[in-house]
Design a protein around this motif. Sequence first.
Motif, PDB file in Angstrom:
ATOM      1  N   ASP A 197     -22.659 -18.615  -3.495  1.00 52.08           N
ATOM      2  CA  ASP A 197     -22.347 -17.421  -4.183  1.00 52.08           C
ATOM      3  C   ASP A 197     -21.566 -17.003  -4.311  1.00 52.08           C
ATOM      4  O   ASP A 197     -21.086 -16.542  -2.818  1.00 52.08           O
ATOM      5  N   SER A 198     -20.874 -15.396  -4.771  1.00 51.42           N
ATOM      6  CA  SER A 198     -19.874 -14.297  -4.342  1.00 51.42           C
ATOM      7  C   SER A 198     -20.275 -12.819  -5.223  1.00 51.42           C
ATOM      8  O   SER A 198     -20.869 -13.630  -6.386  1.00 51.42           O
ATOM      9  N   ASN A 199     -20.198 -11.844  -4.599  1.00 55.20           N
ATOM     10  CA  ASN A 199     -20.078 -10.861  -5.251  1.00 55.20           C
ATOM     11  C   ASN A 199     -18.879  -9.680  -4.996  1.00 55.20           C
ATOM     12  O   ASN A 199     -18.403 -10.239  -4.145  1.00 55.20           O
ATOM     13  N   TYR A 200     -18.577  -8.763  -5.727  1.00 53.90           N
ATOM     14  CA  TYR A 200     -17.284  -7.686  -5.781  1.00 53.90           C
ATOM     15  C   TYR A 200     -18.035  -6.654  -4.631  1.00 53.90           C
ATOM     16  O   TYR A 200     -18.820  -6.162  -5.885  1.00 53.90           O
ATOM     17  N   ASP A 201     -17.499  -6.131  -3.784  1.00 56.10           N
ATOM     18  CA  ASP A 201     -17.909  -4.949  -4.017  1.00 56.10           C
ATOM     19  C   ASP A 201     -16.580  -4.059  -3.196  1.00 56.10           C
ATOM     20  O   ASP A 201     -15.732  -4.350  -3.062  1.00 56.10           O
ATOM     21  N   ASP A 202     -16.736  -2.895  -3.849  1.00 52.55           N
ATOM     22  CA  ASP A 202     -15.448  -1.462  -4.308  1.00 52.55           C
ATOM     23  C   ASP A 202     -14.491  -1.637  -3.145  1.00 52.55           C
ATOM     24  O   ASP A 202     -13.615  -1.462  -3.065  1.00 52.55           O
ATOM     25  N   PHE A 203     -15.524  -1.590  -1.813  1.00 52.69           N
ATOM     26  CA  PHE A 203     -14.786  -0.842  -0.775  1.00 52.69           C
ATOM     27  C   PHE A 203     -14.302  -2.254   0.250  1.00 52.69           C
ATOM     28  O   PHE A 203     -13.455  -2.545   0.686  1.00 52.69           O
ATOM     29  N   ARG A 204     -15.355  -2.988   0.441  1.00 55.29           N
ATOM     30  CA  ARG A 204     -14.814  -4.596   1.129  1.00 55.29           C
ATOM     31  C   ARG A 204     -14.409  -5.758   0.913  1.00 55.29           C
ATOM     32  O   ARG A 204     -14.224  -7.108   1.176  1.00 55.29           O
ATOM     33  N   GLY A 205     -14.429  -6.087  -0.734  1.00 54.77           N
ATOM     34  CA  GLY A 205     -13.082  -7.094  -1.709  1.00 54.77           C
ATOM     35  C   GLY A 205     -14.577  -7.769  -1.836  1.00 54.77           C
ATOM     36  O   GLY A 205     -16.390  -7.466  -2.480  1.00 54.77           O
ATOM     37  N   ALA A 206     -14.589  -9.131  -2.190  1.00 55.09           N
ATOM     38  CA  ALA A 206     -15.312 -10.635  -2.343  1.00 55.09           C
ATOM     39  C   ALA A 206     -16.899 -10.504  -0.693  1.00 55.09           C
ATOM     40  O   ALA A 206     -16.375 -10.056   0.254  1.00 55.09           O
ATOM     41  N   ILE A 207     -17.474 -10.411  -1.202  1.00 59.46           N
ATOM     42  CA  ILE A 207     -18.729 -11.195   0.199  1.00 59.46           C
ATOM     43  C   ILE A 207     -18.867 -12.512  -0.430  1.00 59.46           C
ATOM     44  O   ILE A 207     -19.451 -12.775  -1.525  1.00 59.46           O
ATOM     45  N   THR A 208     -18.968 -13.465   0.121  1.00 58.37           N
ATOM     46  CA  THR A 208     -18.582 -14.976  -0.086  1.00 58.37           C
ATOM     47  C   THR A 208     -20.388 -14.934   0.718  1.00 58.37           C
ATOM     48  O   THR A 208     -20.889 -14.984   1.823  1.00 58.37           O
ATOM     49  N   TYR A 209     -20.912 -15.607   0.133  1.00 60.90           N
ATOM     50  CA  TYR A 209     -22.348 -16.240   0.120  1.00 60.90           C
ATOM     51  C   TYR A 209     -22.550 -17.414   0.708  1.00 60.90           C
ATOM     52  O   TYR A 209     -22.129 -17.822  -0.445  1.00 60.90           O
ATOM     53  N   VAL A 210     -22.522 -17.934   1.774  1.00 56.33           N
ATOM     54  CA  VAL A 210     -22.929 -19.446   2.155  1.00 56.33           C
ATOM     55  C   VAL A 210     -24.594 -20.005   2.604  1.00 56.33           C
ATOM     56  O   VAL A 210     -25.081 -18.518   3.416  1.00 56.33           O
ATOM     57  N   ARG A 211     -24.260 -21.222   3.214  1.00 60.39           N
ATOM     58  CA  ARG A 211     -25.388 -21.557   3.699  1.00 60.39           C
ATOM     59  C   ARG A 211     -24.851 -22.565   4.779  1.00 60.39           C
ATOM     60  O   ARG A 211     -23.655 -23.700   4.411  1.00 60.39           O
ATOM     61  N   ILE A 212     -25.070 -22.423   5.931  1.00 56.61           N
ATOM     62  CA  ILE A 212     -23.919 -23.550   6.786  1.00 56.61           C
ATOM     63  C   ILE A 212     -24.746 -24.730   6.922  1.00 56.61           C
ATOM     64  O   ILE A 212     -26.313 -24.931   7.182  1.00 56.61           O
ATOM     65  N   MET A 213     -23.998 -25.482   6.843  1.00 53.62           N
ATOM     66  CA  MET A 213     -24.703 -26.743   6.798  1.00 53.62           C
ATOM     67  C   MET A 213     -24.274 -27.989   8.317  1.00 53.62           C
ATOM     68  O   MET A 213     -25.516 -28.669   8.999  1.00 53.62           O
ATOM     69  N   ASN A 214     -23.052 -27.827   9.086  1.00 55.57           N
ATOM     70  CA  ASN A 214     -23.231 -28.575  10.374  1.00 55.57           C
ATOM     71  C   ASN A 214     -22.367 -26.623  11.350  1.00 55.57           C
ATOM     72  O   ASN A 214     -21.637 -26.260  10.087  1.00 55.57           O
ATOM     73  N   GLY A 215     -22.360 -26.841  12.658  1.00 54.69           N
ATOM     74  CA  GLY A 215     -21.815 -25.775  13.108  1.00 54.69           C
ATOM     75  C   GLY A 215     -22.168 -24.506  12.977  1.00 54.69           C
ATOM     76  O   GLY A 215     -23.202 -24.267  12.388  1.00 54.69           O
ATOM     77  N   THR A 216     -21.078 -24.060  13.625  1.00 55.66           N
ATOM     78  CA  THR A 216     -21.838 -22.037  13.909  1.00 55.66           C
ATOM     79  C   THR A 216     -19.619 -21.421  13.731  1.00 55.66           C
ATOM     80  O   THR A 216     -19.057 -21.610  13.927  1.00 55.66           O
ATOM     81  N   VAL A 217     -20.701 -19.914  12.963  1.00 55.86           N
ATOM     82  CA  VAL A 217     -19.491 -19.305  12.702  1.00 55.86           C
ATOM     83  C   VAL A 217     -20.009 -17.840  13.183  1.00 55.86           C
ATOM     84  O   VAL A 217     -20.965 -17.644  12.947  1.00 55.86           O
ATOM     85  N   CYS A 218     -18.385 -17.769  13.612  1.00 49.63           N
ATOM     86  CA  CYS A 218     -18.669 -16.534  14.845  1.00 49.63           C
ATOM     87  C   CYS A 218     -17.208 -15.149  14.147  1.00 49.63           C
ATOM     88  O   CYS A 218     -16.428 -15.442  12.951  1.00 49.63           O
ATOM     89  N   LYS A 219     -18.024 -14.222  14.322  1.00 47.77           N
ATOM     90  CA  LYS A 219     -17.195 -12.983  13.773  1.00 47.77           C
ATOM     91  C   LYS A 219     -15.744 -12.621  14.478  1.00 47.77           C
ATOM     92  O   LYS A 219     -15.425 -13.413  15.547  1.00 47.77           O
ATOM     93  N   GLY A 220     -15.114 -13.051  13.478  1.00 49.87           N
ATOM     94  CA  GLY A 220     -13.351 -12.349  14.380  1.00 49.87           C
ATOM     95  C   GLY A 220     -12.740 -14.272  13.855  1.00 49.87           C
ATOM     96  O   GLY A 220     -11.289 -14.430  14.370  1.00 49.87           O
ATOM     97  N   GLN A 221     -13.809 -14.684  13.514  1.00 45.44           N
ATOM     98  CA  GLN A 221     -12.858 -16.180  13.612  1.00 45.44           C
ATOM     99  C   GLN A 221     -11.991 -16.503  12.424  1.00 45.44           C
ATOM    100  O   GLN A 221     -12.724 -16.179  11.767  1.00 45.44           O
ATOM    101  N   LYS A 222     -11.276 -17.405  12.706  1.00 42.15           N
ATOM    102  CA  LYS A 222     -10.821 -18.149  11.441  1.00 42.15           C
ATOM    103  C   LYS A 222     -11.058 -19.278  11.184  1.00 42.15           C
ATOM    104  O   LYS A 222     -11.417 -20.109  11.461  1.00 42.15           O
ATOM    105  N   ILE A 223     -11.417 -18.837   9.142  1.00 42.64           N
ATOM    106  CA  ILE A 223     -11.920 -20.531   8.132  1.00 42.64           C
ATOM    107  C   ILE A 223     -11.408 -20.664   7.443  1.00 42.64           C
ATOM    108  O   ILE A 223     -10.286 -19.610   6.690  1.00 42.64           O
ATOM    109  N   ARG A 224     -11.703 -21.737   6.833  1.00 45.76           N
ATOM    110  CA  ARG A 224     -10.233 -22.413   5.475  1.00 45.76           C
ATOM    111  C   ARG A 224     -11.130 -22.586   4.299  1.00 45.76           C
ATOM    112  O   ARG A 224     -12.495 -23.757   5.034  1.00 45.76           O
ATOM    113  N   PHE A 225     -10.687 -21.906   3.478  1.00 45.04           N
ATOM    114  CA  PHE A 225     -11.874 -22.192   2.315  1.00 45.04           C
ATOM    115  C   PHE A 225     -11.285 -24.148   1.633  1.00 45.04           C
ATOM    116  O   PHE A 225      -9.769 -24.337   1.896  1.00 45.04           O
TER     117      PHE A 225
END
Length: 596
Positions: A197-225
């Motif tokens: 899912d996703s929604n839009y925040d006027d100040f922060r832009g797109a908020i992406t809703y995720v379920r992590i299937m594998n691995g770990t995601v950290c703040k500051g990390q680069k990710i790819r869609f």
Amino acid sequence: MSSNIRNFCIIAHIDHGKSTLADRLLEHTGTVSNRDMKEQLLDDLELERSRGITIKARAVTMRFKRNGTDYELNLIDTPGHVDFHYEVSRSLACCEGVLLLVDAFQGVEAQTVANAFAAMEHNLKIIPVINKIDLTHARPEEVAEEMMNSLGTDPDECVRVSAKTGQGVDELIDCIIEHIPTPTGDPAATLQAMVFDSNYDDFRGAITYVRIMNGTVCKGQKIRFLKAGSVHEVVELGRFAPQRQPCDQLKAGQVGYLICNIKSLGDVHIGDTISIPGDKHAPALPGYSRPKRMVYCGLFPSDGQDFTELRDALERLSINDPSFEFEPETSEALGFGFRCGFLGLLHMEIIQQRLENESDIDLVQTAPNVTYEIINKRGETISIHKPQDVPDPGDIEEFRQPIVRCNIIVPNDYIGAVMKLCQERRGIQQTQEYLGAQRAMLGYNIPLAEVVYDLHDKIKSCTRGYGTLDYEMVGFEPADLCRLDIVVNGSRVDALSIVCHRADADRRGRAVVKRLKLEIERHMFEVAVQAAVGSRVIARETVPAMRKNVTAKCYGGDITRKRKLLQKQKEGKKRMKAIGNVEISQKAFMAVLSDS
Ligand code: GDP
Ligand code: MG
């Protein structure tokens, strides 16, 4: 630890109590204190509240201590309506189990069945829950039996609750912890996350809703869609508790949000997979598809001046809802406006209502139509979103329309009435099953065009409100369709073309020209109003010549009244459109469009 995580959805027919139960779960787990509890916390859009339906999925993390162990229960809220099937299926793909909620009085309904089948396709653990047991007319035993007959659930496994009083909710939480499987997935593996899912925040832009299937995601990390092919830095991540609560990392099995300075929701695709940049990324998760717009209509500002205002309003809406699309359209009759595409009729209504709430543009809306496919004489398949784009009959090899499978649940007394209705709508019966002593489920394949018009309302009215309908796309099938044109003194009126079944063309053509004749004012000359399929005229009416003298009605005397009438006539003229040498008022267009 992922063994303490449970990810689940509540699925239910509209009004069976999903939002109320979500509130009780938040309360009984202590996620929200009584004081902060406002009803239906998860439906945060005003519109959803007013319509009582959950449109966009939401997610919330509940912390719960049981026998000395801390659990993390992630409730993923799903939209309940047929138009949002795809979004439901993406939410289900993030869960290991579902609560299948059924009203103890209403029993199994069409969307109960549709949602339960979707959960089975995803191999999820299903916990049958019977809600509203506090009602005096509750019939939990019969409902448990209906669920067994239609869905194969075990009556002994049904958890009985009242989302209103909270009765049975603690037992339900135990049941979730005991029976819903823990997520599998390796926190040390390459990052693989599902966007649900996703929604839009006027100040922060797109908020992406995720379920992590594998691995770990950290703040500051680069990710790819992976599908979108874009790379972003994670500026913030966290969980919903139920407000956004930032943290440093999310691990396999967990559910939360990412903020990456993405300026438009159009760049975030529901069902997309997130991994790491470079070529060592994880494989894409299955099931991604583009949202399919099945229903189209034209939107025009009734005052041509509001065109830019309308465009701005539509743009704002599409930032928040990428499954809605629009493109400029020029209509000879209605001027400059937009052709808009929706997932279904409800989606269309929601967008229109938002437009009306959020801007004060006076809108003219054309009758909705579905997407058609045409194979032309050169063997090319073309997708048609508006009737005037249908080629002339000589260039059509095959005309195809979308067919949907409808499941209709009705009390036995109304089976006959519903069957008659479905037959009138060119439905072909596929199945008939009895759910219990009193109710049956009918399966029909029906052209979507016949469904979107008003089938749901008609089913409601011929079953005193007890019948329910759900549908899903089957595919495109050839049909004997044609483009019906309306021709005024030799000029085709683009906005009035319709696609219809050849057998209905005469009847519909006659109805339109009759109606138009009443609406077109007399000119100095005769006006011929015709309905035609290709070059064949199937109906004709004539508006006789004669200039209408509006002041003739006022037998002398009152001069102010005369002035008023003349003024009115002048204003009416502003809204006139010229079709060839004939002037047709906008009111006339609307009268015809809203009839057909
Ligand atoms: P949703 O459409 O599935 O989200 O349903 P809601 O949670 O909005 O509930 C629909 C209606 O049923 C509301 O008026 C609720 O107050 C009512 N309701 C929900 N749960 C119960 C229950 O356990 N008992 C009673 N009596 N009413 C309930
Ligand atoms: Mg709700």
